[in-house]
Scaffold this motif. Sequence first.
Motif, PDB file in Angstrom:
ATOM      1  N   ALA A  50       0.819  -1.210   0.000  1.00  0.00           N
ATOM      2  CA  ALA A  50       0.000   0.000   0.000  1.00  0.00           C
ATOM      3  C   ALA A  50       0.855   1.265   0.000  1.00  0.00           C
ATOM      4  O   ALA A  50       0.524   2.258  -0.659  1.00  0.00           O
ATOM      5  N   LYS A  51       1.978   1.214   0.704  1.00  0.00           N
ATOM      6  CA  LYS A  51       2.812   2.400   0.842  1.00  0.00           C
ATOM      7  C   LYS A  51       3.611   2.707  -0.423  1.00  0.00           C
ATOM      8  O   LYS A  51       3.820   3.880  -0.768  1.00  0.00           O
ATOM      9  N   TYR A  52       4.049   1.667  -1.134  1.00  0.00           N
ATOM     10  CA  TYR A  52       4.966   1.884  -2.244  1.00  0.00           C
ATOM     11  C   TYR A  52       4.400   1.535  -3.622  1.00  0.00           C
ATOM     12  O   TYR A  52       5.136   1.563  -4.602  1.00  0.00           O
ATOM     13  N   THR A  53       3.102   1.221  -3.707  1.00  0.00           N
ATOM     14  CA  THR A  53       2.519   0.987  -5.021  1.00  0.00           C
ATOM     15  C   THR A  53       2.464   2.294  -5.812  1.00  0.00           C
ATOM     16  O   THR A  53       2.251   3.366  -5.251  1.00  0.00           O
ATOM     17  N   TRP A  62       2.897   7.213  -4.957  1.00  0.00           N
ATOM     18  CA  TRP A  62       1.851   7.950  -5.674  1.00  0.00           C
ATOM     19  C   TRP A  62       2.002   9.454  -5.432  1.00  0.00           C
ATOM     20  O   TRP A  62       1.885  10.260  -6.371  1.00  0.00           O
ATOM     21  N   ALA A  63       2.248   9.843  -4.198  1.00  0.00           N
ATOM     22  CA  ALA A  63       2.396  11.265  -3.874  1.00  0.00           C
ATOM     23  C   ALA A  63       3.565  11.882  -4.637  1.00  0.00           C
ATOM     24  O   ALA A  63       3.450  12.999  -5.169  1.00  0.00           O
ATOM     25  N   ILE A  64       4.671  11.174  -4.709  1.00  0.00           N
ATOM     26  CA  ILE A  64       5.841  11.686  -5.433  1.00  0.00           C
ATOM     27  C   ILE A  64       5.532  11.818  -6.921  1.00  0.00           C
ATOM     28  O   ILE A  64       5.821  12.842  -7.551  1.00  0.00           O
ATOM     29  N   GLY A  69       6.172  18.212  -9.884  1.00  0.00           N
ATOM     30  CA  GLY A  69       7.413  18.963  -9.718  1.00  0.00           C
ATOM     31  C   GLY A  69       7.587  19.655  -8.388  1.00  0.00           C
ATOM     32  O   GLY A  69       8.634  20.261  -8.130  1.00  0.00           O
ATOM     33  N   GLU A  70       6.583  19.550  -7.518  1.00  0.00           N
ATOM     34  CA  GLU A  70       6.684  20.164  -6.195  1.00  0.00           C
ATOM     35  C   GLU A  70       7.446  19.226  -5.248  1.00  0.00           C
ATOM     36  O   GLU A  70       7.412  18.006  -5.411  1.00  0.00           O
ATOM     37  N   PRO A  71       8.145  19.766  -4.248  1.00  0.00           N
ATOM     38  CA  PRO A  71       8.885  18.899  -3.316  1.00  0.00           C
ATOM     39  C   PRO A  71       7.938  18.066  -2.455  1.00  0.00           C
ATOM     40  O   PRO A  71       6.861  18.516  -2.083  1.00  0.00           O
ATOM     41  N   VAL A  72       8.364  16.837  -2.190  1.00  0.00           N
ATOM     42  CA  VAL A  72       7.615  15.929  -1.318  1.00  0.00           C
ATOM     43  C   VAL A  72       8.539  15.520  -0.175  1.00  0.00           C
ATOM     44  O   VAL A  72       9.669  15.078  -0.409  1.00  0.00           O
ATOM     45  N   GLU A 147       8.738   9.583 -13.176  1.00  0.00           N
ATOM     46  CA  GLU A 147       8.094   8.781 -12.149  1.00  0.00           C
ATOM     47  C   GLU A 147       9.106   7.908 -11.421  1.00  0.00           C
ATOM     48  O   GLU A 147      10.133   7.522 -11.987  1.00  0.00           O
ATOM     49  N   ILE A 148       8.802   7.643 -10.167  1.00  0.00           N
ATOM     50  CA  ILE A 148       9.607   6.750  -9.342  1.00  0.00           C
ATOM     51  C   ILE A 148       8.905   5.389  -9.290  1.00  0.00           C
ATOM     52  O   ILE A 148       7.687   5.315  -9.161  1.00  0.00           O
ATOM     53  N   ASP A 149       9.685   4.333  -9.402  1.00  0.00           N
ATOM     54  CA  ASP A 149       9.145   2.981  -9.260  1.00  0.00           C
ATOM     55  C   ASP A 149      10.111   2.201  -8.365  1.00  0.00           C
ATOM     56  O   ASP A 149      11.241   1.917  -8.761  1.00  0.00           O
TER      57      ASP A 149
END
Length: 292
Positions: A50-53, A62-64, A69-72, A147-149
């Motif tokens: 759930a955290k890293y999908t 998902w948030a990243i 382009g905004e900082p997370v 995107e990050i995966d």
Amino acid sequence: MAKAARPAGVHKHRFSAMGTSCEVQIEARDGRLAAELARVGEAEARRIEAKYTRYKPTGVVWAINNAAGEPVEVDEETAGLLDYAAQVNGLSEGRFDVTSGALRRVWTFDGSDRVPDAAQIAALMPLIGWDKVIWERPRLILPPGMEIDLGGIAKEYAVDRAAIAIMAQADCPALINFGGDLRTTRAKAGGRWAVAIESFDPAKVAGGLLQIGEGAIATSGDARRFLLKQGKRYSHILDPRTGWPVESPPRSVTVAARTCVQAGTLSTLAMLLGPEAESFLKAEKAEAWVLW
């Protein structure tokens, strides 16, 4: 007259998570304890999924990916995974890159002959490269369109976390197997755990049988995910520096290590090195099995 102690049995708990079949085996005399510990392992798998999908708005990836382009700002656990990804990216000279997921937009490894053309791949290359990410712990800035995966780390990390969570509850021998990547907490009372390596020969059930006491095993390979066009096989192992599949990789690399993340990293890097896989593993003094 005292009763004889009940012999320890192995409780097997199966479920699906992270897009794969999962199993937790617990050796214990108390069946209720074994079932409870197995559920602890499953809960950890589901927490990490759930955290890293990247598919659902349930967590940090998902948030990243949707921050435009905004900082997370990320938590300590995620920061540790990003630090690790950055370290492996550097050690692999860019072959391991958690920003390479954009290539899925043109590559679908379904056994067909649908190979994308060079222009499609070239159009995505500006969206790939860890060096384009601004990572200043605990804040990450991902350029728009990238995107990050964390899929190349998350499943193995989930195995390790499940093992740690189980060990925190009880000192029972356990085997955690998430899609063929596994870790044991210690040997069974009756000896080591038997683990089969997948075979590419339809006439064989397994490519080999390993005996493991305490430790981890991870496998990388292209048995099910590939393309075949005009007699050429395209592995799903993509080189993020070119956008194209690695040339002449092994069919499978299995590595034994202390943790599943370590084993998974070594097996993945070996696949990314293609023909140099075995020499890399020997240089790393890794306990490994390579199938070509």
